[in-house]
Design an enzyme around this catalytic site. Structure first.
Site, PDB file in Angstrom:
ATOM      1  N   LYS A   1      -1.483   1.877   5.515  1.00 14.15           N
ATOM      2  CA  LYS A   1      -1.862   0.899   4.476  1.00 14.15           C
ATOM      3  C   LYS A   1      -0.825  -0.209   4.414  1.00 14.15           C
ATOM      4  CE  LYS A   1       1.425   2.055   1.173  1.00 14.15           C
ATOM      5  NZ  LYS A   1       2.566   1.175   0.889  1.00 14.15           N
TER       6      LYS A   1
ATOM      7  N   ALA B   1       8.882   6.149   7.040  1.00 12.12           N
ATOM      8  CA  ALA B   1       9.620   5.526   5.924  1.00 12.12           C
ATOM      9  C   ALA B   1       9.629   4.009   6.072  1.00 12.12           C
ATOM     10  CB  ALA B   1      11.061   6.073   5.828  1.00 12.12           C
ATOM     11  N   ALA B   2       8.430   3.457   6.254  1.00  9.95           N
ATOM     12  CA  ALA B   2       8.302   2.048   6.629  1.00  9.95           C
ATOM     13  C   ALA B   2       7.452   1.233   5.661  1.00  9.95           C
ATOM     14  CB  ALA B   2       7.688   1.966   8.027  1.00  9.95           C
ATOM     15  N   GLY B   3       7.012   1.844   4.540  1.00  9.17           N
ATOM     16  CA  GLY B   3       6.175   1.114   3.583  1.00  9.17           C
ATOM     17  C   GLY B   3       4.715   1.076   3.982  1.00  9.17           C
TER      18      GLY B   3
ATOM     19  N   GLY C   1       2.383   6.287   5.885  1.00 10.49           N
ATOM     20  CA  GLY C   1       2.013   7.241   6.937  1.00 10.49           C
ATOM     21  C   GLY C   1       1.984   8.692   6.471  1.00 10.49           C
ATOM     22  N   GLY C   2       3.039   9.143   5.831  1.00 10.87           N
ATOM     23  CA  GLY C   2       3.110  10.533   5.362  1.00 10.87           C
ATOM     24  C   GLY C   2       2.048  10.801   4.297  1.00 10.87           C
ATOM     25  N   SER C   3       1.845   9.833   3.406  1.00 16.60           N
ATOM     26  CA  SER C   3       0.843   9.986   2.341  1.00 16.60           C
ATOM     27  C   SER C   3      -0.555  10.074   2.935  1.00 16.60           C
ATOM     28  CB  SER C   3       0.886   8.778   1.393  1.00 16.60           C
ATOM     29  OG  SER C   3       2.169   8.651   0.836  1.00 16.60           O
ATOM     30  N   SER C   4      -0.813   9.259   3.946  1.00 16.80           N
ATOM     31  CA  SER C   4      -2.110   9.269   4.619  1.00 16.80           C
ATOM     32  C   SER C   4      -2.338  10.618   5.301  1.00 16.80           C
ATOM     33  CB  SER C   4      -2.142   8.124   5.639  1.00 16.80           C
ATOM     34  OG  SER C   4      -3.292   8.185   6.419  1.00 16.80           O
TER      35      SER C   4
ATOM     36  N   ASP D   1       1.102   7.439  -3.453  1.00 13.80           N
ATOM     37  CA  ASP D   1       0.158   6.747  -2.567  1.00 13.80           C
ATOM     38  C   ASP D   1      -0.943   7.657  -2.031  1.00 13.80           C
ATOM     39  OD1 ASP D   1       1.384   4.292  -2.668  1.00 13.80           O
ATOM     40  OD2 ASP D   1       2.588   4.597  -0.850  1.00 13.80           O
TER      41      ASP D   1
HETATM   42  O1  C5P Z   1       5.457   9.167  -5.575  1.00 16.98           O
HETATM   43  P1  C5P Z   1       6.437   9.195  -4.444  1.00 16.98           P
HETATM   44  O2  C5P Z   1       6.942  10.568  -4.144  1.00 16.98           O
HETATM   45  O3  C5P Z   1       5.926   8.498  -3.227  1.00 16.98           O
HETATM   46  O4  C5P Z   1       7.679   8.334  -4.922  1.00 16.98           O
HETATM   47  C1  C5P Z   1       8.937   8.411  -4.308  1.00 16.98           C
HETATM   48  C2  C5P Z   1       9.986   7.926  -5.296  1.00 16.98           C
HETATM   49  O5  C5P Z   1       9.807   6.525  -5.558  1.00 16.98           O
HETATM   50  C3  C5P Z   1       9.890   8.577  -6.661  1.00 16.98           C
HETATM   51  O6  C5P Z   1      10.648   9.757  -6.710  1.00 16.98           O
HETATM   52  C4  C5P Z   1      10.474   7.533  -7.577  1.00 16.98           C
HETATM   53  O7  C5P Z   1      11.885   7.557  -7.542  1.00 16.98           O
HETATM   54  C5  C5P Z   1      10.039   6.228  -6.928  1.00 16.98           C
HETATM   55  N1  C5P Z   1       8.819   5.657  -7.525  1.00 16.98           N
HETATM   56  C6  C5P Z   1       8.891   5.012  -8.757  1.00 16.98           C
HETATM   57  N2  C5P Z   1       7.752   4.458  -9.307  1.00 16.98           N
HETATM   58  C7  C5P Z   1       6.568   4.546  -8.653  1.00 16.98           C
HETATM   59  C8  C5P Z   1       6.476   5.177  -7.406  1.00 16.98           C
HETATM   60  C9  C5P Z   1       7.627   5.728  -6.863  1.00 16.98           C
HETATM   61  O8  C5P Z   1       9.960   4.918  -9.358  1.00 16.98           O
HETATM   62  N3  C5P Z   1       5.487   3.981  -9.210  1.00 16.98           N
END
Ligand code: C5P
Length: 294
Positions: free
Chosen positions: A12, A97-99, A102-105, A137
C-alpha cells in the site's frame, strides 16, 4: 489431498496521512487515505496437522513468532479453537519496514486464506477485530483499493477509487521504525490539528483528481532524521513527477507521473544512484478482491 492456497499480498501507499493528536492509549489519532498498489509478495499456505511454520526468502524477515503472518495464524487458531496447523511460505518482494505495509498485508491475507483452508466459521466483525489487534494497517488489507482510515488507522471505510497508472516507488535502502517516527512526532509541540484535514474530508466524499495537495504529517520528523528522503523527493520532482510524497512512516517515497516513459526514465536514473525502485499502478478494490487468490 494437500490443501494449499497461493496468494498475492499487495503493498500500500498513503495518499495522505494527517496526525490529529496523541491519544490516551498512546496511539495517534489519524485521518489517512490508503491505496493498494501492484507490487506484491507471494504467499503459499499449506494446511498441516503440525505447528505454524514460516519460511521466507528474505533474511531480514523474522521466521518465528515475531512474524505478523505467524501472529495472524496463531490469533485465528486461538479464536476458533482449531487444532490445525499451517506452513506459510513467503516470497518477499515488498521492502521491509518501508512504509508499504508488507508485513500487515501478509498478516491480512493469511487470516483470509486460513479461514478458508481451516474451514472455520468467523463473522466479518471477528476477522476485523483480529486484524486490528495485529496492527493498525492490517484491517485495510481485508478490503484493499482506496480507503479512508480513521482512529489509529484501523477503522477503514471504502471511498471512491483513486486511479493512477504511473507511480514510481523509491526506497533509499534503510528501514524506519514506525514506533520511532510517532514517538519523535510526539516531541514536537503541535498547537493545532492539521490544516490538511479538510482535504481528507473532501477526498472521502469523492475526488476525481489525484490528491496533489495531499501531505504526510510524519514526513517532518522522519525527514529530519533522514534528509536523504527529502533528496529522493526533490529528485523525483526534477525527473518530472507531478507529486512526490513519503508513504506511511517511510522511508519509501512514491512519485506520481503522467506517462510510462517518464516513469521508466526516472526509475533508471534513480537506480543508477543506487536506489531500489519499482514502477507500479493502483489496484482498485474489485481487482484486489478478485486477484488475491491465484
Ligand atoms: O499498529 P502498529 O503495530 O502498526 O503500530 C506500530 C507503532 O506505531 C505503535 O506501537 C505506536 O507506537 C505507533 N503508532 C501510533 N499511532 C498510530 C499507529 C501507530 O502511535 N495511529
Amino acid at each position: 489431498m494437500t490443501r494449499q492456497l497461493q496468494i498475492k499480498s499487495y503493498a500500500k501507499i498513503n495518499w495522505t496521512l494527517d496526525v490529529l493528536f496523541k491519544r490516551a492509549d498512546g496511539y495517534h489519532e489519524l485521518r489517512t487515505i490508503l491505496q493498494t498498489v501492484s507490487l506484491h509478495d507471494r504467499l503459499r499456505i499449506t494446511e498441516t496437522s503440525g505447528p505454524i511454520e514460516i519460511v521466507c526468502n528474505d533474511s531480514r524477515v523474522p521466521c518465528d513468532e515475531m512474524n505478523l503472518a505467524y501472529k495472524a495464524a496463531a490469533g485465528l487458531r486461538e479464536a476458533t479453537g482449531t487444532s490445525k496447523g499451517a506452513r506459510i511460505e513467503i516470497e518477499k518482494n515488498i521492502p521491509v519496514a518501508a512504509g508499504l505495509g508488507g508485513g500487515s498485508s501478509n498478516a491480512a491475507v493469511t487470516l483470509m486464506a486460513l479461514a478458508k483452508l481451516w474451514q472455520v466459521e468467523l463473522d466479518d466483525r471477528e476477522i476485523i477485530r483480529l486484524a486490528a489487534i495485529l496492527g493498525s494497517d492490517v484491517p485495510f488489507f481485508l478490503i484493499g483499493g482506496t480507503a479512508l482510515g480513521i482512529g489509529r488507522g484501523e477503522d477503514v471505510s471504502p471511498i471512491e477509487q483513486i486511479r493512477s497508472d504511473h507511480l514510481l516507488l523509491v526506497n533509499p535502502g534503510f528501514a524506519v521504525s514506525t514506533r520511532d517516527a510517532y514517538e519523535n512526532l510526539s516531541r514536537l509541540t503541535r498547537s493545532e490539528a492539521s490544516s490538511r484535514i479538510p482535504f481528507t474530508l473532501r477526498a472521502a466524499r469523492g475526488i476525481r483528481e489525484l490528491p496533489l495537495e495531499a501531505s504526510n504529517d510524519l514526513e517532518e520528523v522522519v525527514l529530519g532524521v533522514h534528509p536523504e528522503i527529502a533528496e529522493v523527493k526533490r529528485r523525483l520532482v526534477s525527473l518530472g513527477a507531478r507529486h512526490a510524497l513519503m508513504s506511511g512512516s517511510g522511508a519509501t517515497v512514491f512519485g506520481v507521473f503522467d506517462n510510462s516513459q517518464l516513469t521508466e526514465q526516472a526509475a533508471s536514473e534513480m537506480r543508477v544512484l543506487g536506489y531500489w525502485t519499482e514502477p507500479v499502478r493502483t489496484i482498485d478494490r474489485s481487482e484486489y478482491q478478485s486477484t488475491i487468490f491465484e
